[in-house]
Motif scaffolding. Structure first.
Motif, PDB file in Angstrom:
ATOM      1  N   PRO A 239      23.646 -14.533 -43.824  1.00  0.00           N
ATOM      2  CA  PRO A 239      25.048 -14.815 -43.472  1.00  0.00           C
ATOM      3  C   PRO A 239      25.406 -16.250 -43.793  1.00  0.00           C
ATOM      4  CG  PRO A 239      23.684 -14.862 -41.510  1.00  0.00           C
ATOM      5  CD  PRO A 239      22.786 -14.434 -42.631  1.00  0.00           C
ATOM      6  N   SER A 240      26.685 -16.568 -43.720  1.00  0.00           N
ATOM      7  CA  SER A 240      27.140 -17.939 -43.924  1.00  0.00           C
ATOM      8  C   SER A 240      26.462 -18.860 -42.919  1.00  0.00           C
ATOM      9  CB  SER A 240      28.661 -18.025 -43.750  1.00  0.00           C
ATOM     10  OG  SER A 240      29.319 -17.245 -44.720  1.00  0.00           O
ATOM     11  N   GLY A 241      26.009 -20.019 -43.411  1.00  0.00           N
ATOM     12  CA  GLY A 241      25.382 -20.991 -42.538  1.00  0.00           C
ATOM     13  C   GLY A 241      23.902 -20.789 -42.313  1.00  0.00           C
ATOM     14  N   CYS A 242      23.271 -19.846 -43.043  1.00  0.00           N
ATOM     15  CA  CYS A 242      21.849 -19.575 -42.815  1.00  0.00           C
ATOM     16  C   CYS A 242      20.937 -20.521 -43.594  1.00  0.00           C
ATOM     17  CB  CYS A 242      21.509 -18.127 -43.157  1.00  0.00           C
ATOM     18  SG  CYS A 242      21.508 -17.773 -44.936  1.00  0.00           S
ATOM     19  N   GLY A 243      21.500 -21.324 -44.518  1.00  0.00           N
ATOM     20  CA  GLY A 243      20.688 -22.282 -45.267  1.00  0.00           C
ATOM     21  C   GLY A 243      20.372 -21.887 -46.690  1.00  0.00           C
ATOM     22  N   LYS A 244      20.882 -20.737 -47.142  1.00  0.00           N
ATOM     23  CA  LYS A 244      20.503 -20.252 -48.476  1.00  0.00           C
ATOM     24  C   LYS A 244      21.077 -21.121 -49.600  1.00  0.00           C
ATOM     25  CE  LYS A 244      24.163 -16.693 -48.424  1.00  0.00           C
ATOM     26  NZ  LYS A 244      24.785 -17.154 -47.147  1.00  0.00           N
ATOM     27  N   THR A 245      22.343 -21.521 -49.493  1.00  0.00           N
ATOM     28  CA  THR A 245      22.944 -22.344 -50.551  1.00  0.00           C
ATOM     29  C   THR A 245      22.341 -23.743 -50.548  1.00  0.00           C
ATOM     30  OG1 THR A 245      25.012 -21.103 -50.611  1.00  0.00           O
ATOM     31  CG2 THR A 245      25.090 -23.365 -51.390  1.00  0.00           C
ATOM     32  N   THR A 246      22.062 -24.297 -49.384  1.00  0.00           N
ATOM     33  CA  THR A 246      21.415 -25.603 -49.336  1.00  0.00           C
ATOM     34  C   THR A 246      20.030 -25.541 -49.968  1.00  0.00           C
ATOM     35  OG1 THR A 246      22.615 -26.179 -47.314  1.00  0.00           O
ATOM     36  CG2 THR A 246      20.660 -27.480 -47.817  1.00  0.00           C
ATOM     37  N   THR A 247      19.306 -24.458 -49.733  1.00  0.00           N
ATOM     38  CA  THR A 247      18.000 -24.279 -50.378  1.00  0.00           C
ATOM     39  C   THR A 247      18.139 -24.271 -51.894  1.00  0.00           C
ATOM     40  OG1 THR A 247      17.174 -23.003 -48.478  1.00  0.00           O
ATOM     41  CG2 THR A 247      15.978 -22.766 -50.553  1.00  0.00           C
ATOM     42  N   LEU A 248      19.155 -23.566 -52.392  1.00  0.00           N
ATOM     43  CA  LEU A 248      19.387 -23.518 -53.838  1.00  0.00           C
ATOM     44  C   LEU A 248      19.724 -24.907 -54.378  1.00  0.00           C
ATOM     45  CD1 LEU A 248      19.562 -21.169 -56.013  1.00  0.00           C
ATOM     46  CD2 LEU A 248      22.031 -21.498 -55.877  1.00  0.00           C
ATOM     47  N   ARG A 249      20.542 -25.649 -53.664  1.00  0.00           N
ATOM     48  CA  ARG A 249      20.929 -26.988 -54.106  1.00  0.00           C
ATOM     49  C   ARG A 249      19.743 -27.955 -54.056  1.00  0.00           C
ATOM     50  NH1 ARG A 249      26.293 -28.067 -54.522  1.00  0.00           N
ATOM     51  NH2 ARG A 249      26.030 -30.227 -53.828  1.00  0.00           N
ATOM     52  N   LEU A 250      18.831 -27.726 -53.135  1.00  0.00           N
ATOM     53  CA  LEU A 250      17.592 -28.503 -53.112  1.00  0.00           C
ATOM     54  C   LEU A 250      16.764 -28.232 -54.362  1.00  0.00           C
ATOM     55  CD1 LEU A 250      16.675 -28.037 -49.353  1.00  0.00           C
ATOM     56  CD2 LEU A 250      16.959 -30.257 -50.458  1.00  0.00           C
ATOM     57  N   VAL A 251      16.660 -26.955 -54.738  1.00  0.00           N
ATOM     58  CA  VAL A 251      15.912 -26.599 -55.955  1.00  0.00           C
ATOM     59  C   VAL A 251      16.575 -27.205 -57.188  1.00  0.00           C
ATOM     60  CG1 VAL A 251      15.158 -24.686 -57.434  1.00  0.00           C
ATOM     61  CG2 VAL A 251      15.006 -24.469 -54.935  1.00  0.00           C
ATOM     62  N   ALA A 252      17.910 -27.199 -57.222  1.00  0.00           N
ATOM     63  CA  ALA A 252      18.642 -27.737 -58.368  1.00  0.00           C
ATOM     64  C   ALA A 252      18.545 -29.252 -58.467  1.00  0.00           C
ATOM     65  CB  ALA A 252      20.112 -27.320 -58.282  1.00  0.00           C
ATOM     66  N   GLY A 253      18.229 -29.915 -57.357  1.00  0.00           N
ATOM     67  CA  GLY A 253      18.168 -31.372 -57.363  1.00  0.00           C
ATOM     68  C   GLY A 253      19.456 -32.037 -56.951  1.00  0.00           C
ATOM     69  N   PHE A 254      20.440 -31.261 -56.498  1.00  0.00           N
ATOM     70  CA  PHE A 254      21.707 -31.831 -56.053  1.00  0.00           C
ATOM     71  C   PHE A 254      21.595 -32.457 -54.668  1.00  0.00           C
ATOM     72  CE2 PHE A 254      23.850 -28.280 -58.684  1.00  0.00           C
ATOM     73  CZ  PHE A 254      23.632 -29.004 -59.845  1.00  0.00           C
ATOM     74  N   VAL A 255      20.552 -32.045 -53.918  1.00  0.00           N
ATOM     75  CA  VAL A 255      20.331 -32.531 -52.554  1.00  0.00           C
ATOM     76  C   VAL A 255      18.870 -32.947 -52.443  1.00  0.00           C
ATOM     77  CG1 VAL A 255      20.378 -31.904 -50.104  1.00  0.00           C
ATOM     78  CG2 VAL A 255      22.099 -30.960 -51.645  1.00  0.00           C
ATOM     79  N   ASP A 256      18.608 -34.066 -51.787  1.00  0.00           N
ATOM     80  CA  ASP A 256      17.231 -34.531 -51.576  1.00  0.00           C
ATOM     81  C   ASP A 256      16.681 -33.947 -50.278  1.00  0.00           C
ATOM     82  OD1 ASP A 256      17.424 -36.061 -53.859  1.00  0.00           O
ATOM     83  OD2 ASP A 256      18.044 -37.875 -52.787  1.00  0.00           O
ATOM     84  N   PRO A 257      15.431 -33.511 -50.276  1.00  0.00           N
ATOM     85  CA  PRO A 257      14.858 -32.929 -49.058  1.00  0.00           C
ATOM     86  C   PRO A 257      14.550 -33.981 -48.000  1.00  0.00           C
ATOM     87  CG  PRO A 257      13.181 -33.063 -50.758  1.00  0.00           C
ATOM     88  CD  PRO A 257      14.473 -33.481 -51.400  1.00  0.00           C
ATOM     89  N   THR A 258      14.592 -33.559 -46.748  1.00  0.00           N
ATOM     90  CA  THR A 258      14.148 -34.406 -45.645  1.00  0.00           C
ATOM     91  C   THR A 258      12.635 -34.323 -45.506  1.00  0.00           C
ATOM     92  OG1 THR A 258      16.242 -33.946 -44.519  1.00  0.00           O
ATOM     93  CG2 THR A 258      14.471 -34.882 -43.180  1.00  0.00           C
ATOM     94  N   GLY A 259      12.083 -33.161 -45.837  1.00  0.00           N
ATOM     95  CA  GLY A 259      10.638 -32.955 -45.760  1.00  0.00           C
ATOM     96  C   GLY A 259      10.212 -31.847 -46.701  1.00  0.00           C
ATOM     97  N   GLY A 260       8.920 -31.803 -47.008  1.00  0.00           N
ATOM     98  CA  GLY A 260       8.382 -30.757 -47.865  1.00  0.00           C
ATOM     99  C   GLY A 260       8.510 -31.075 -49.345  1.00  0.00           C
ATOM    100  N   GLU A 261       8.099 -30.094 -50.165  1.00  0.00           N
ATOM    101  CA  GLU A 261       8.073 -30.291 -51.615  1.00  0.00           C
ATOM    102  C   GLU A 261       8.621 -29.093 -52.361  1.00  0.00           C
ATOM    103  OE1 GLU A 261       4.180 -33.203 -52.330  1.00  0.00           O
ATOM    104  OE2 GLU A 261       4.092 -31.076 -52.885  1.00  0.00           O
ATOM    105  N   ILE A 262       9.089 -29.366 -53.571  1.00  0.00           N
ATOM    106  CA  ILE A 262       9.458 -28.324 -54.525  1.00  0.00           C
ATOM    107  C   ILE A 262       8.643 -28.555 -55.785  1.00  0.00           C
ATOM    108  CG2 ILE A 262      11.290 -27.313 -55.945  1.00  0.00           C
ATOM    109  CD1 ILE A 262      13.289 -28.378 -53.835  1.00  0.00           C
ATOM    110  N   ARG A 263       7.885 -27.545 -56.195  1.00  0.00           N
ATOM    111  CA  ARG A 263       7.132 -27.618 -57.444  1.00  0.00           C
ATOM    112  C   ARG A 263       7.633 -26.531 -58.384  1.00  0.00           C
ATOM    113  NH1 ARG A 263       2.909 -28.113 -53.652  1.00  0.00           N
ATOM    114  NH2 ARG A 263       1.848 -30.127 -53.685  1.00  0.00           N
ATOM    115  N   VAL A 264       7.777 -26.871 -59.652  1.00  0.00           N
ATOM    116  CA  VAL A 264       8.131 -25.901 -60.691  1.00  0.00           C
ATOM    117  C   VAL A 264       7.157 -26.086 -61.852  1.00  0.00           C
ATOM    118  CG1 VAL A 264       9.890 -25.096 -62.295  1.00  0.00           C
ATOM    119  CG2 VAL A 264      10.560 -25.886 -60.031  1.00  0.00           C
ATOM    120  N   GLY A 265       6.453 -25.024 -62.196  1.00  0.00           N
ATOM    121  CA  GLY A 265       5.455 -25.119 -63.255  1.00  0.00           C
ATOM    122  C   GLY A 265       4.355 -26.104 -62.944  1.00  0.00           C
ATOM    123  N   GLY A 266       4.053 -26.283 -61.659  1.00  0.00           N
ATOM    124  CA  GLY A 266       3.001 -27.209 -61.248  1.00  0.00           C
ATOM    125  C   GLY A 266       3.460 -28.640 -61.088  1.00  0.00           C
ATOM    126  N   ARG A 267       4.692 -28.975 -61.476  1.00  0.00           N
ATOM    127  CA  ARG A 267       5.217 -30.333 -61.366  1.00  0.00           C
ATOM    128  C   ARG A 267       5.998 -30.499 -60.063  1.00  0.00           C
ATOM    129  NH1 ARG A 267       9.305 -31.005 -64.989  1.00  0.00           N
ATOM    130  NH2 ARG A 267       9.487 -28.740 -65.243  1.00  0.00           N
TER     131      ARG A 267
END
Length: 353
Positions: free
Chosen positions: A37-65
């Motif tokens: 539903p709206s407000g569940c965090g799905k779009t923010t997660t996508l924007r984190l993957v895209a690099g439009f938003v910086d994470p507060t914690g944790g990591e994103i790896r793509v192809g091992g990078r």
């Protein structure tokens, strides 16, 4: 090894946590839907993957990078990703061909290479006859296909889609679900697709990730999520269901307000109180008292609606509870008539949470 990996990914704004320790592994070439539903965090997660938003914690790896971490962020333009937004974002002064070619032009490809690649993607997207038209001369579905073609032509490692069909009417939305799946099968890019529409997710996705309040509730195939929900939230969000709450009674049964329900599937809550999920279409309606069998309950019809392919019933039971059930369109039971309902044990799923 997973191609896209989210590890304990979090994003907070002050005291508000929008994405809460999300961990997810996506195989190369898979289409994964973030559903909720709206407000569940799905779009923010996508924007984190895209690099439009910086994470507060944790990591994103793509192809091992490592692309994102609290102290390391690769900018969006260096992630080899394409993103499609809710709005088509087409250049109004450019033709279809020019819109699709734009990303290749700024990458410095030769005119011959650009023409070859654009002609190919326009053919695959069934847009070749529209190559010289402008966006204002296209339907919504055609504009969305142009947006897809523009994203695919640059051959991204990862394709990101943020509610791409929300601006289309119902008929076009249904058509475009299958079109997105067809194009995915053709190119097999690793795709993350955000939607709040369960039918959209079930039509397009290899894996559905159900999110709620910034966390992942459950991830699996459409069939697994629908038939084997692990929580009350997932059961309610995916498909029509009744949630029947009672107290555990023996190994496989629940006392639901004086009605004993035997459950053939699921996991009981650790405490005595537990919930049982049963889909509307799995409940059987009878006008005569049962001779034998488990999980029968008497009641009366309080509402009946004809919906073409079926009839939707609201039934008040003798224990004071009300449930919804569906029946074939030729089963017409008038309001007020006594009925018996069976909740088949094989379709009663105990929920641990």
């Amino acid at each position: 090894m997973a191609f896209v990996e989210l590890s304990q990914l979090s994003k907070s704004y002050g005291k508000l946590t929008v994405v809460d320790r999300v961990s997810l592994s996506i195989e190369k070439g898979a289409l994964v839907c973030l559903l909720g539903p709206s407000g569940c965090g799905k779009t923010t997660t996508l924007r984190l993957v895209a690099g439009f938003v910086d994470p507060t914690g944790g990591e994103i790896r793509v192809g091992g990078r490592v692309l994102s971490a609290p102290d390391v962020t690769t900018p969006p333009e260096r992630r080899n990703m394409s993103m499609i937004f809710q709005s088509y974002a087409l250049w109004p002064h450019m033709t279809v061909f020019e819109n699709v070619a734009y990303g290749l032009s700024i990458r410095g490809l030769s005119k011959a290479d650009i023409k070859t690649r654009v002609d190919n993607i326009l053919s695959v997207a069934k847009l070749s006859p529209l190559a010289e038209r402008y966006p204002s001369e296209l339907s919504g579905g055609q504009q969305q296909r142009v947006s897809l073609a523009r994203a695919l032509v640059v051959e991204p490692e990862t394709l990101l889609l943020d509610e791409p069909l929300s601006n289309l009417d119902a008929n076009l939305r249904e058509e475009m679900r299958f079109e997105i799946r067809r194009l995915h099968d053709q190119y097999r890019y690793t795709t993350i697709y955000v939607t709040h529409d369960q039918a959209e997710a079930m039509t397009t996705a290899d894996v559905i990730v159900v999110m709620n309040q910034g966390r992942i509730e459950q991830a699996g195939s459409a069939e697994d999520i629908y038939k084997r929900p692990r929580s009350e939230f997932v059961a309610r969000f995916i498909g029509g269901t009744n949630i029947l709450k009672g107290r555990r009674s023996g190994d496989q049964a629940v006392d639901w307000g004086g009605i004993k329900l035997t459950c053939g599937d699921g996991e009981f809550a650790a405490a005595d109180e537990t919930a049982v999920s049963i889909r509307h279409h799995d409940i059987r309606i009878a006008t005569n008292a049962p001779v034998d069998g488990l999980n029968w309950a008497p009641g009366a019809v309080s509402r009946q609606v004809f919906l073409g392919s079926h009839r939707d019933y609201l039934i008040d039971l003798s224990n004071g509870e009300t449930v919804r059930a569906v029946a074939p369109p030729d089963v017409a039971i008038p309001k007020g008539q006594p009925v018996w309902l069976q909740f088949p044990p094989e379709h009663c799923r105990a929920l641990a949470q």
